[in-house]
Design an enzyme around this catalytic site. Structure first.
Site, PDB file in Angstrom:
ATOM      1  CB  SER A 245      -5.152  -6.613  -1.095  1.00 22.28           C
ATOM      2  OG  SER A 245      -5.079  -6.376  -2.486  1.00 22.28           O
ATOM      3  CE  LYS A 246     -13.825  -4.082  -2.124  1.00 20.22           C
ATOM      4  NZ  LYS A 246     -15.119  -4.660  -2.050  1.00 20.22           N
ATOM      5  NE  ARG A 247      -3.983  -1.725  -4.031  1.00 23.23           N
ATOM      6  CZ  ARG A 247      -3.091  -2.438  -4.696  1.00 23.23           C
ATOM      7  NH1 ARG A 247      -3.127  -2.481  -6.003  1.00 23.23           N
ATOM      8  NH2 ARG A 247      -2.125  -3.101  -4.072  1.00 23.23           N
TER       9      ARG A 247
END
Ligand code: GLU
Length: 496
Positions: A245-247
């Site tokens: 995930s980007k986060r």
């Protein structure tokens, strides 16, 4: 006719998992002489952004795998509502007038399934047709929900192209929404309506959608449509097994990161193909046509595919290796064309001729296109940074030897023909005349013209730099060595 689609939502940048889904669809289409459809799932108006849409297009264009047809769901809302109406009129859906709370339907006080999951509001599910019609004509907002069979017998089953036989009791599926209370279709409805209307034969998508497929089959059947075949792709995960995930994982999950770092699209496509798919031939470097020829669902794994990045090294070693292989084996003229924009973007003014001359010298030394900026920077700068005098001094030599090598080099470069072979012969001869090893001759010259010891082959480098630049740099190095010699002389005098 094989027709597949990639259906990104423009609510974020293009994720490498999305790119892999696109690629597998594309390969399946090309392998079977079918069509690749790009469908933008843009019905979530609140979360859509123009920037995401542009990043998806930019990422996909960079992969250089052209699609055949393009659609936007927002242009197709009438179709979605028509399918929703048809399902409602068959009594297979019902209106849910529960007031929306902050956009969501209020799911409190309702029937719950085995794991405590929300299933439906009995009151809404059981509203009479008349009552429902009356409230709707009075303008009361409602969501439209699928009337999922509530007996304990009914199962939805399908045979997934990757995960095999799948089955789920409808008693465990909630009465999911088809239309939101603002009248917009949900993903489930929009997706199924479009998949049917666009005559999609195979839905190839991430494993996170496998659980949605039961709902989708219910929709297809309720609308009297034939469901396509399904094949779900294993998840991409980080080395610790966490879903990418980007986060959590930052730019390493974004396609444009790879583009900007200087990956070649063909190498990157090849790398993504190996995440969750093993071609029968067990080869790793496979040009596009070979990937197309070899592609089938059989080689797709069910287990998660690990992207091996590290905190201090963002790129999977296999991705880097593949990229270096593609660079190494591509015709130098083509590589040169790919390098030129990278050099220009960095603010250097190289001509195509110059780049063509430099490329064969660095082809084996770069893993990423951007490496040209660190490996070949000295070709483009006007002025080299100050020398490290220690580097100018040859192995087992001293400043005086460096000076002799450079002065002799200056004479040779000023008089000999300025081609690789002529420079090679003349500099070797000069080393012999000075009574020093060729390495001792070449090192000060190499450091003088490149600014460092670790540099591309010398004679080609000199040839590409040209006589004037090479001589100017040797001159600068000579001054540098003289300065050391002076210091040494002073030190010597002091010590007497
Ligand atoms: N818009 C959905 C997504 O981005 C599409 C899923 C599907 O392929 O059905 O996840």
């Amino acid at each position: 006719m094989i027709r597949v689609r990639f259906a990104p939502s423009p609510t974020g940048f293009l994720h490498i998992g999305g790119a892999r889904t696109f690629i597998f669809n594309w390969l399946y289409a090309r392998h079977n002489g079918g069509a690749m459809i790009l469908r933008i799932d843009d019905t979530d108006v609140e979360r859509n952004t123009e920037a995401s849409l542009q990043s998806i297009f930019a990422g996909l264009r960079w992969l250089d795998l052209p699609w055949d047809e393009l659609y936007k769901q927002s242009d197709r809302l009438a179709l979605h509502r028509q399918i929703a109406d048809a399902i409602l009129h068959k009594g297979l859906a019902y209106r849910d007038f529960t007031p929306a709370q902050s956009g969501e339907i209020d799911k409190s006080g309702a029937h719950q399934g085995a794991q405590g999951a929300w299933l439906f509001h009995a009151e809404m599910r059981n509203l009479s047709r008349e009552e429902s019609d009356r409230r709707a004509s009075a303008g009361e907002p409602f969501a439209l929900r699928f009337r999922v069979p509530r007996d304990s017998e009914t199962h939805v089953t399908f045979n997934d192209g990757v995960f095999g036989e799948q089955s789920k009791a409808t008693a465990d599926i909630e009465d999911f929404a088809l239309l939101r209370s603002d009248g917009m279709p949900t993903y489930h409805l929009g997706s199924c309506a479009d998949d049917a209307d666009l005559r999609i034969s195979h839905i190839i998508r991430g494993q996170e959608h496998l659980a949605n497929t039961f709902k989708h089959i219910l929709i297809f059947e309720a609308a009297g449509l034939t469901p396509p075949q399904f094949a779900h792709l294993p998840l991409l995960v980080a080395p610790d097994g966490a879903k990418l995930s980007k986060r959590k994982h930052g730019p390493v999950v974004s396609v444009t990161t790879y583009r900007d770092a200087g990956f070649l699209p063909e190498a990157f496509v090849n790398f993504l193909c190996l995440l969750g798919w093993s071609p029968k031939n067990d080869r790793e470097q496979m040009p596009r046509q070979e990937l197309v020829d070899a592609f089938s669902f059989e080689g797709i794994h069910r287990s998660n595919a690990v992207v091996n990045f590290k905190d201090d090294d963002p790129f999977d070693p296999k991705a880097l290796w593949l990229n270096a292989e593609y660079i190494r084996t591509m015709p130098a003229a083509e590589l040169s064309e790919r390098l030129l924009p990278v050099v220009h973007e960095a603010g250097f003014a190289a001509t195509p001729q110059k780049m063509a001359q430099i490329t064969p010298l660095i082809q084996e030394r770069i893993k990423l296109l951007r490496d040209v900026l660190t490996v070949a920077d000295f070709f483009f700068v006007e002025q080299l940074p100050p020398y490290d005098p220690a580097e100018l001094i040859p192995q087992k030599g001293d400043a005086a030897m460096a000076l002799r090598a450079l002065e002799s080099g200056r004479t040779v470069l000023g008089s000999a023909g300025f081609t690789h072979d002529e420079l090679d012969a003349a500099l070797r001869k000069a080393a012999g005349e000075l009574g020093i090893k060729t390495g001792q001759m070449f090192q000060p010259i190499r450091v003088a013209v490149c600014g460092r010891k670790n540099a591309p082959p010398l004679f080609g480098t000199l040839e590409a730099l040209g006589r004037e630049t090479s001589l100017a740099r040797i001159e600068a190095a000579i001054e540098n060595i003289r300065a050391i010699e002076n210091i040494q002389a002073v030190e010597k005098l002091k010590s007497i």
